[in-house]
Each structure stands twice: as structure tokens, then as C-alpha cells.
Motif scaffolding. Structure first.
Motif, mmCIF file in Angstrom:
data_model
loop_
_atom_site.group_PDB
_atom_site.id
_atom_site.type_symbol
_atom_site.label_atom_id
_atom_site.label_comp_id
_atom_site.label_asym_id
_atom_site.label_seq_id
_atom_site.Cartn_x
_atom_site.Cartn_y
_atom_site.Cartn_z
ATOM 1 N N LYS A 219 32.095 37.815 -47.454
ATOM 2 C CA LYS A 219 32.492 38.965 -46.631
ATOM 3 C C LYS A 219 33.608 39.763 -47.309
ATOM 4 C CE LYS A 219 31.177 36.903 -42.190
ATOM 5 N NZ LYS A 219 31.667 36.344 -40.905
ATOM 6 N N LEU A 222 32.008 41.720 -50.121
ATOM 7 C CA LEU A 222 31.241 42.869 -49.635
ATOM 8 C C LEU A 222 32.153 44.039 -49.265
ATOM 9 C CD1 LEU A 222 28.323 41.533 -47.382
ATOM 10 C CD2 LEU A 222 28.164 42.782 -49.536
ATOM 11 N N TYR A 239 23.181 38.746 -49.607
ATOM 12 C CA TYR A 239 23.939 38.457 -48.378
ATOM 13 C C TYR A 239 24.030 39.690 -47.495
ATOM 14 C CZ TYR A 239 27.617 36.811 -45.266
ATOM 15 O OH TYR A 239 28.332 36.466 -44.145
ATOM 16 N N LEU A 240 24.154 40.881 -48.103
ATOM 17 C CA LEU A 240 24.179 42.116 -47.329
ATOM 18 C C LEU A 240 22.859 42.316 -46.587
ATOM 19 C CD1 LEU A 240 25.372 44.818 -46.445
ATOM 20 C CD2 LEU A 240 24.608 45.787 -48.624
ATOM 21 N N THR A 243 22.716 39.949 -43.674
ATOM 22 C CA THR A 243 23.597 40.362 -42.575
ATOM 23 C C THR A 243 23.011 41.532 -41.800
ATOM 24 O OG1 THR A 243 25.529 39.614 -43.836
ATOM 25 C CG2 THR A 243 25.936 41.117 -42.006
ATOM 26 N N VAL A 291 24.939 47.413 -52.652
ATOM 27 C CA VAL A 291 26.252 46.953 -52.180
ATOM 28 C C VAL A 291 27.213 48.129 -52.022
ATOM 29 C CG1 VAL A 291 28.275 45.574 -52.758
ATOM 30 C CG2 VAL A 291 25.983 44.618 -53.104
ATOM 31 N N HIS A 294 26.946 50.608 -48.994
ATOM 32 C CA HIS A 294 27.310 50.140 -47.652
ATOM 33 C C HIS A 294 28.794 49.855 -47.527
ATOM 34 C CE1 HIS A 294 22.974 49.747 -47.206
ATOM 35 N NE2 HIS A 294 23.179 49.679 -45.930
ATOM 36 N N ARG A 295 29.597 50.320 -48.471
ATOM 37 C CA ARG A 295 31.044 50.138 -48.375
ATOM 38 C C ARG A 295 31.687 51.372 -47.767
ATOM 39 N NH1 ARG A 295 31.999 46.983 -54.042
ATOM 40 N NH2 ARG A 295 31.700 44.901 -53.194
#
Length: 295
Positions: A219, A222, A239-240, A243, A291, A294-295
Motif C-alpha cells: 500500500k 502504491l 496488487y493494484l 484491489t 501504477v 492511479h496515483r
């Protein structure tokens, strides 16, 4: 486009993973020399500080905070700023505040430093905290000195710049960036307010020497607090996806494959881009794009 949309719809109808395999994965341990030096310098500067502002990412409110902060800096009045509220799901905002109150942390505020949301509440809260606490040898000093702490890349420098915009109408005083490790030393005092006269100390982001669990490490990574390559871009992308699927945030099931001109959600459009990168065997680029988007 039509085939890709059909493939995405078929994937949506399939069963999502119920759990993410964590066995065999190591927790990132990123505690370079500047972090250890920074923590020591923070401790030595405490006698000059009236209050602590801890900045953390609102997307991971309950995880990833450095327990060393409370152990080494816990004697001073403490304000927790949960930044990047614009990127977080705030449906549970009141529960989050109640959770911290149960832990004895009664001063919590959500902010968005990009748009200066809730920033004006910080100076009055700090003033009240300092006024209701014993200032030891700083009792006769009319100026306030506040130390800003937190793990890497949660917006500490952005908060300082935002406060300056709001109270002094001035621009950046400290450098910011979208990756951890931009601030690498405890800086000199930076003025953020005239009345009351208030200075802030920017500090380097400091992670715990050992992150408490693999999932917490993922987490943190990410959210950009750990350099991607230390965890692995493929692992982060996987993992993203897990989730997003678990929280039903993809919205793929609403897409109907009626042709290339059909409107697609931004998420699905993004996944089409990922699939394009994958089909051209640019797997690493696909992982990084997924990745970062989505930040």
C-alpha cells in the motif's frame, strides 16, 4: 476495440480473486542514510519546536505511519494532517476520525494541498494546541516554530507551500516532487504566517526501519512512498488490479461491446492502453503506466 471491449466484459463476469498471495514476498526495507540522519536531527531540534504536524496519505489513513515518530517526538502537541483527500474515498471520514480519537489523537484534519482545501484551518488549530500546552523555555517567545514530519511523498513540502500561498500570498519555498526522497535534510525555518508569526521546519520523509507487514508495504508503494523498483512494478500493478477488483472500482461490467464508437469509462480506456502495451510485448511499460495512472 470491439474485441478488447468484449474481452473486458468477459473478464468482469469471471470471479475476481478473493485474496492476494503474499507468501514469499519480502517487505521493502528502504531506510537510507539520510533518513537515519534526519530522524536524529529532528530529535535534536525538538527543543526549538512548539508543535508537531504529521502529514500522512489519506488513502492509507490507518497504515504506514512511522511508530518511531510517536516514540521520539511524542512529547509535543501533535496535529495529524491526512493529505491528498481528493484521491481518497472519504465515505468513512468520520469513522477514521473516531478511530484516531480512540487512540488518543484528537486533532485530525483532511487536506488537499493542490487546491488548498482545509488549509486555512491549520494555523488556528496549531495556535490553539500551542496555547493550551506548556512551552517550557519558549514561553516568552512570541513566534511559533512547527516541525512537519511524515513518511516520504505524502505532501509535507506541498503543505508548507500551500500555507504560504494562503497566509503570505507567496510562492514555493521548498521543492516538491512525485517521488520519495525529494527532501533529504532538515531545512532551515520557513515562514508560513505573519499573524501569528509562524515558522515551519521541513524534514525528510522517514519510514520505519521495518515495515509492519507485506500488505502495508504494498500500500505504501502504491501511494509512492517507496521507490517502485524496490517492490517491483509487476507486483505493484498486480496488487493494484486485485484491489480495484475487490472494491469493484473498475466498472467493467457496465461496458457493452456495441462497437468502436461506444463510450468507455476512463478506467476501461486505460486498460485498453495497457492491453495495447502488453500485445506489443512492452510489459514493463504497461506495469509502470498502470501504477502511475492511479496515483
Amino acid at each position: 476495440m470491439r474485441l478488447i471491449a468484449r474481452a473486458l466484459c468477459g473478464a468482469a463476469r469471471a470471479a475476481w480473486r478473493e485474496s492476494f498471495p503474499l507468501d514469499g514476498r519480502d517487505v521493502a526495507r528502504w531506510f537510507p542514510g539520510h533518513m537515519a540522519k534526519g530522524l536524529k536531527k529532528m530529535q535534536s531540534s525538538l527543543k526549538l519546536v512548539d508543535c508537531i504536524i504529521e502529514v500522512h496519505d489519506a488513502r492509507i489513513s490507518f497504515g504506514g505511519r512511522n511508530p518511531l515518530f510517536q516514540e521520539t517526538l511524542g512529547l509535543k502537541p501533535h496535529l495529524l494532517v491526512l493529505n491528498k483527500m481528493d484521491l481518497a474515498d472519504l465515505k468513512e471520514q468520520q469513522k477514521i476520525i473516531q478511530h484516531f480519537e480512540g487512540e488518543g489523537l484528537k486533532n485530525v484534519i483532511f487536506t488537499n494541498c493542490v487546491k488548498d482545501e482545509n488549509i486555512k484551518q491549520i494555523v488556528p488549530m496549531v495556535t490553539e494546541l500551542v496555547g493550551s500546552s506548556y512551552r517550557y523555555h519558549r514561553g516568552e517567545n512570541l513566534e511559533y516554530c512547527i516541525m512537519v514530519i511524515g513518511v516520504p511523498n505524502v505532501g509535507k513540502s506541498s503543505l508548507i507551500n500551500s500555507l504560504r500561498r494562503q497566509h503570505l500570498r507567496k510562492g514555493k519555498a521548498t521543492r516538491v516532487g512525485g517521488e520519495p526522497g525529494i527532501t533529504r535534510a532538515v531545512m532551515s525555518r520557513i515562514q508560513v504566517c505573519e499573524r501569528p508569526l509562524m515558522f515551519l521546519l521541513d524534514t525528510p520523509g522517514v519510514l520505519a526501519p521495518r515495515i509492519q507487514s507485506v500488505e502495508t508495504g504494498l500500500k505504501l508503494a502504491l501511494c509512492g512512498t517507496v521507490l517502485d523498483h524496490l517492490v517491483g512494478e509487476e507486483t505493484l500493478a498486480d496488487y493494484l488490479l486485485y484491489t480495484l477488483n475487490r472494491r469493484q472500482l473498475l466498472g467493467i461490467s457496465r461496458v457493452e461491446p456495441h462497437g468502436a464508437d461506444s463510450p468507455l469509462s476512463p478506467v476501461v480506456s486505460g486498460f485498453i492502453r495497457v492491453l495495447t502495451l502488453v500485445t506489443t510485448r512492452r510489459f514493463h511499460c504497461a506495469d509502470i503506466w498502470l501504477v502511475c495512472s492511479h496515483r
